[in-house]
Design a protein around this motif. Structure first.
Motif, PDB file in Angstrom:
ATOM      1  N   UNK A 390     -37.368  64.080 -19.357  1.00 20.63           N
ATOM      2  CA  UNK A 390     -36.284  64.711 -18.592  1.00 20.63           C
ATOM      3  C   UNK A 390     -35.264  63.619 -18.311  1.00 20.63           C
ATOM      4  N   UNK A 391     -34.104  63.729 -18.927  1.00 17.87           N
ATOM      5  CA  UNK A 391     -33.131  62.632 -18.872  1.00 17.87           C
ATOM      6  C   UNK A 391     -32.185  62.734 -17.674  1.00 17.87           C
ATOM      7  N   UNK A 392     -32.088  63.924 -17.084  1.00 17.69           N
ATOM      8  CA  UNK A 392     -31.114  64.108 -16.009  1.00 17.69           C
ATOM      9  C   UNK A 392     -29.692  64.164 -16.523  1.00 17.69           C
ATOM     10  N   UNK A 393     -29.547  64.321 -17.840  1.00 15.56           N
ATOM     11  CA  UNK A 393     -28.222  64.444 -18.462  1.00 15.56           C
ATOM     12  C   UNK A 393     -28.142  65.789 -19.178  1.00 15.56           C
ATOM     13  N   UNK A 394     -26.955  66.078 -19.739  1.00 17.73           N
ATOM     14  CA  UNK A 394     -26.806  67.331 -20.504  1.00 17.73           C
ATOM     15  C   UNK A 394     -27.126  67.124 -21.979  1.00 17.73           C
ATOM     16  N   UNK A 395     -27.595  65.925 -22.331  1.00 15.39           N
ATOM     17  CA  UNK A 395     -28.055  65.688 -23.686  1.00 15.39           C
ATOM     18  C   UNK A 395     -26.960  65.183 -24.617  1.00 15.39           C
ATOM     19  N   UNK A 396     -27.180  65.422 -25.913  1.00 22.49           N
ATOM     20  CA  UNK A 396     -26.271  64.932 -26.958  1.00 22.49           C
ATOM     21  C   UNK A 396     -25.646  66.115 -27.694  1.00 22.49           C
ATOM     22  N   UNK A 397     -24.493  65.900 -28.331  1.00 25.18           N
ATOM     23  CA  UNK A 397     -23.824  67.000 -29.025  1.00 25.18           C
ATOM     24  C   UNK A 397     -24.676  67.572 -30.162  1.00 25.18           C
ATOM     25  N   UNK A 398     -24.636  68.884 -30.307  1.00 25.33           N
ATOM     26  CA  UNK A 398     -25.332  69.543 -31.410  1.00 25.33           C
ATOM     27  C   UNK A 398     -24.639  69.210 -32.737  1.00 25.33           C
ATOM     28  N   UNK A 399     -25.294  69.476 -33.871  1.00 23.16           N
ATOM     29  CA  UNK A 399     -24.638  69.219 -35.160  1.00 23.16           C
ATOM     30  C   UNK A 399     -23.253  69.869 -35.239  1.00 23.16           C
ATOM     31  N   UNK A 400     -22.329  69.178 -35.885  1.00 25.38           N
ATOM     32  CA  UNK A 400     -20.926  69.616 -36.056  1.00 25.38           C
ATOM     33  C   UNK A 400     -20.151  69.671 -34.744  1.00 25.38           C
ATOM     34  N   UNK A 401     -20.703  69.077 -33.688  1.00 24.02           N
ATOM     35  CA  UNK A 401     -20.033  69.076 -32.381  1.00 24.02           C
ATOM     36  C   UNK A 401     -19.679  67.644 -31.996  1.00 24.02           C
ATOM     37  N   UNK A 402     -18.473  67.488 -31.477  1.00 22.99           N
ATOM     38  CA  UNK A 402     -18.038  66.179 -30.981  1.00 22.99           C
ATOM     39  C   UNK A 402     -17.753  66.284 -29.493  1.00 22.99           C
ATOM     40  N   UNK A 403     -18.158  65.263 -28.765  1.00 26.12           N
ATOM     41  CA  UNK A 403     -17.835  65.164 -27.343  1.00 26.12           C
ATOM     42  C   UNK A 403     -17.080  63.857 -27.129  1.00 26.12           C
ATOM     43  N   UNK A 404     -15.948  63.961 -26.446  1.00 23.38           N
ATOM     44  CA  UNK A 404     -15.200  62.761 -26.056  1.00 23.38           C
ATOM     45  C   UNK A 404     -14.950  62.815 -24.551  1.00 23.38           C
ATOM     46  N   UNK A 405     -14.943  61.653 -23.942  1.00 21.33           N
ATOM     47  CA  UNK A 405     -14.588  61.532 -22.527  1.00 21.33           C
ATOM     48  C   UNK A 405     -13.139  61.033 -22.496  1.00 21.33           C
ATOM     49  N   UNK A 406     -12.253  61.837 -21.903  1.00 21.89           N
ATOM     50  CA  UNK A 406     -10.829  61.511 -21.963  1.00 21.89           C
ATOM     51  C   UNK A 406     -10.223  61.351 -20.567  1.00 21.89           C
ATOM     52  N   UNK A 407      -9.161  60.561 -20.512  1.00 23.41           N
ATOM     53  CA  UNK A 407      -8.472  60.391 -19.238  1.00 23.41           C
ATOM     54  C   UNK A 407      -7.410  61.480 -19.065  1.00 23.41           C
ATOM     55  N   UNK A 408      -6.644  61.384 -17.971  1.00 26.52           N
ATOM     56  CA  UNK A 408      -5.643  62.410 -17.650  1.00 26.52           C
ATOM     57  C   UNK A 408      -4.592  62.557 -18.741  1.00 26.52           C
ATOM     58  N   UNK A 409      -4.352  61.491 -19.494  1.00 22.25           N
ATOM     59  CA  UNK A 409      -3.328  61.524 -20.538  1.00 22.25           C
ATOM     60  C   UNK A 409      -3.901  61.880 -21.906  1.00 22.25           C
ATOM     61  N   UNK A 410      -5.193  62.257 -21.929  1.00 25.70           N
ATOM     62  CA  UNK A 410      -5.800  62.671 -23.196  1.00 25.70           C
ATOM     63  C   UNK A 410      -6.310  61.525 -24.049  1.00 25.70           C
ATOM     64  N   UNK A 411      -6.336  60.314 -23.504  1.00 31.41           N
ATOM     65  CA  UNK A 411      -6.849  59.173 -24.270  1.00 31.41           C
ATOM     66  C   UNK A 411      -8.367  59.087 -24.162  1.00 31.41           C
ATOM     67  N   UNK A 412      -9.005  58.780 -25.281  1.00 30.38           N
ATOM     68  CA  UNK A 412     -10.468  58.666 -25.305  1.00 30.38           C
ATOM     69  C   UNK A 412     -10.909  57.403 -24.586  1.00 30.38           C
ATOM     70  N   UNK A 413     -11.874  57.557 -23.693  1.00 29.29           N
ATOM     71  CA  UNK A 413     -12.361  56.432 -22.886  1.00 29.29           C
ATOM     72  C   UNK A 413     -13.590  55.797 -23.533  1.00 29.29           C
ATOM     73  N   UNK A 414     -13.812  54.514 -23.278  1.00 33.67           N
ATOM     74  CA  UNK A 414     -14.996  53.859 -23.851  1.00 33.67           C
ATOM     75  C   UNK A 414     -16.297  54.315 -23.189  1.00 33.67           C
ATOM     76  N   UNK A 415     -17.398  53.974 -23.831  1.00 32.66           N
ATOM     77  CA  UNK A 415     -18.734  54.305 -23.335  1.00 32.66           C
ATOM     78  C   UNK A 415     -18.879  53.842 -21.880  1.00 32.66           C
ATOM     79  N   UNK A 416     -19.432  54.714 -21.044  1.00 32.45           N
ATOM     80  CA  UNK A 416     -19.719  54.365 -19.663  1.00 32.45           C
ATOM     81  C   UNK A 416     -18.605  54.675 -18.682  1.00 32.45           C
ATOM     82  N   UNK A 417     -17.388  54.935 -19.199  1.00 33.83           N
ATOM     83  CA  UNK A 417     -16.272  55.216 -18.286  1.00 33.83           C
ATOM     84  C   UNK A 417     -16.195  56.712 -17.979  1.00 33.83           C
ATOM     85  N   UNK A 418     -15.805  57.015 -16.754  1.00 34.36           N
ATOM     86  CA  UNK A 418     -15.792  58.410 -16.298  1.00 34.36           C
ATOM     87  C   UNK A 418     -14.448  59.064 -16.590  1.00 34.36           C
TER      88      UNK A 418
END
Length: 566
Positions: A390-418
């Motif tokens: 039980x990781x306490x997270x929502x897991x990893x993207x399914x096949x053919x799915x991409x997840x990016x963490x973006x800031x208010x301006x739509x820029x992709x943030x590095x690993x670990x940034x909210x």
């Protein structure tokens, strides 16, 4: 649904989650096998015709039965002169009529509009008008709600079902109990309506014609608040749903690395089929795997639900944190045999670690958490199903799915940034029904859907939700939007102004709390609650009301809900 590609097509070093994939799961789902849900349905029936597809109150419908009855519904709808893609509403709990109707609509080339049967007239009217629904199927228990709004909608055809319609000989007894003993059917009158049984009989005399349905045609209008408070239809195409099924099938197969796959699967369907989670994870995946979905009309009746659970050897159990918690607090549930349980899938709301740990200890089966929205058909990410972690997270993207963490301006943030969790994949909706501006706000030019949830991704590609960008309140897996609560409450003459927020609740995850500034000094909490109950379905109603002399505001006068949340 799709052929799994052996190449990790389109993968790049940026897709760090691929390193966390279970063995044998490809990065992409490959081209879809079917053009439409109807075509997929025909294949499932041919493959599993003799198997039970849905069971309710002890009565089973085989794949062959489902095929026969849904074709009758489809033929009748086609005889009305409706145009391909016309919207047909379904206002039903989890009873056998539900899948018969839904697959009848889809096979006939029309669009399903799922409606929560507990909606108030105000909520129902908005949805029917917005969708431009031409017909509605409703259980008689809720026909009085339809009666109140019908004249202000485009609905021309009303079909009314009763609880016992598909239960054979015992159906008459069930109807008697529902109507006379439990008095669950308020008086109603809809001139010109047809009964469900009449429609089946009429449909049997008509020829069903297979329409030419393209992958991009609309299968469902799945209503949601999205990232704002106005309920709007997530436009889900046949390709959206077929893609999500293909993604989930690849993922599901890994669960059988933990425990062998039985000859046929039994799904427990306690979540409502009008909700996107059960629609895809139970109904569609049940058909895809030749499984039998045990339909639970009222999962809130925990003792009755536990009795049903005891009758079947359940293999797959999708549910919510609140449901798992309620079951474990029932002494009879704790006595059940869980040896057949292979997969418990948690979604709709966050699964709490103490609940997951108790469930694993009691059942021997871990809860695997996934994440998605109506706009993503719904599943976008999931934890690995081949481990007990039980990781306490929502897991990893399914096949053919991409997840990016973006800031208010739509820029992709590095690993670990909210930042905001954004999703791209073939399961992402075509847009919001007839709302191009809302669609443009929700889906970026490069195709990423802005979820409104805030989180971060770790080095393994696991995503953790930490907050919500939007003010949405999540009650037992259902989206509740403060704007809607406030609009309803503000119509009370004794309320000067108000604001709604979500507060922690041990049973539903969150509950609605309403802050009120009185216009009438004698206004009571009970009066406020009664007023809201007239226009809001149960899970949206304020559980708590707090009176204040003033509400916190910005320098331009906007009420600051974040300050009320503290």
């Amino acid at each position: 649904m799709a052929e799994a590609s052996t190449q990790q097509a389109g993968s790049s070093t940026a897709k760090i989650w691929l390193g966390s994939y279970p063995p044998g799961v490809p990065a992409e789902i490959g081209p879809l096998t079917y053009r439409s849900i109807g075509e997929f349905f025909d294949h499932a029936v041919a493959q599993y015709s003799w198997r039970p597809a849905f069971t309710c109150m002890g009565k089973a419908l085989t794949f062959s039965d489902l095929n026969t009855h849904s074709a009758k519904i489809g033929a009748w709808l086609q005889s009305l002169g409706l145009a391909k893609g016309d919207r047909v509403a379904v206002m039903m709990p989890n009873i056998l009529q539900n899948p018969v109707i839904v697959y009848g609509i889809l096979r006939a080339g029309f669009t399903v509009v799922n409606v929560n049967p507990l909606y108030t007239p105000r909520e129902l009217e908005h949805q029917l008008v917005d969708a431009g629904a031409k017909a509605i199927f409703v259980l008689e228990n809720f026909a009085h709600t339809v009666e109140q709004v019908l004249a202000r909608t485009e609905v021309k055809h009303v079909v009314v079902a009763s609880m016992g319609d598909m239960l054979g000989a015992k159906g008459a007894i069930v109807n008697l109990v529902v109507r006379r003993v439990k008095k669950l059917v308020p008086a109603w009158s809809i001139p010109g309506h047809l009964s469900f049984k009449t429609v089946l009989a009429k449909g049997a005399t008509l020829g069903f014609k297979r329409p030419n349905v393209a992958p991009g045609d609309v299968a469902f209008l799945q209503y949601t608040g999205g990232t704002t408070g106005v309920s709007k239809g997530a436009t889900l195409t046949h390709a959206n749903l077929l893609s999500n099924m293909a993604q989930m099938e690849l993922w599901l197969n890994t669960a059988f690395l933990r425990k062998p796959r039985p000859e046929s699967l039994t799904f427990m369907c306690a979540l409502p089929l009008y909700h996107i989670f059960a629609l895809t994870v139970n109904s569609l995946m049940g058909l895809a795997t030749g499984g039998n979905n045990i339909l639970i009309p009222n999962p809130r009746d925990i003792p009755a639900f536990v009795k049903e659970l005891g009758r079947y050897r359940t293999n797959i159990f999708p549910g919510l944190n609140t449901l798992f918690n309620a079951l474990m607090n029932n002494s009879e549930f704790r006595k059940l045999d869980f040896s057949s349980l292979i997969l418990t899938f948690g979604g709709g709301m966050a699964v709490q670690r103490p609940v997951a740990e108790r469930w694993l200890e009691l059942t021997g089966c871990p809860i695997h958490e996934g994440y998605g929205l109506s706009e993503t058909s719904p599943v976008a990410t999931a934890n690995r199903l081949d481990t007990d972690d039980f990781t306490g997270t929502i897991g990893i993207p399914l096949p053919s799915t991409e997840v990016e963490i973006r800031d208010e301006d739509g820029r992709t943030l590095p690993v670990g940034e909210i930042g905001e969790i954004c999703i791209r994949g073939p399961q992402v909706m075509a847009g919001y029904w007839q709302r191009p501006e809302e669609t443009a706000r929700a889906i970026s030019p490069d195709g990423f859907f802005r979820t409104g949830d805030v989180g971060f991704m770790n080095a393994e590609g696991l995503t953790k939700i930490v907050d919500r960008k939007k003010d949405m309140i999540l009650v037992s897996g259902f989206n509740v939007f403060p704007n809607e609560i406030e609009e309803v409450a503000a119509t009370h003459p004794g309320i000067l102004e108000c604001a709604a927020i979500g507060v922690a609740d041990p049973h539903s995850g969150e509950a609605v709390k309403l802050f009120v500034v009185r216009k009438d000094p004698n206004l009571t909490e009970e009066e406020v609650k009664r007023h809201c109950a007239a226009s809001l379905t149960n899970y949206k109603r304020p559980r708590y009301v707090e009176f204040r002399t003033e509400l916190p505001k910005s320098n331009v006068g906007k009420i600051l809900r974040k300050d009320l949340r503290g």
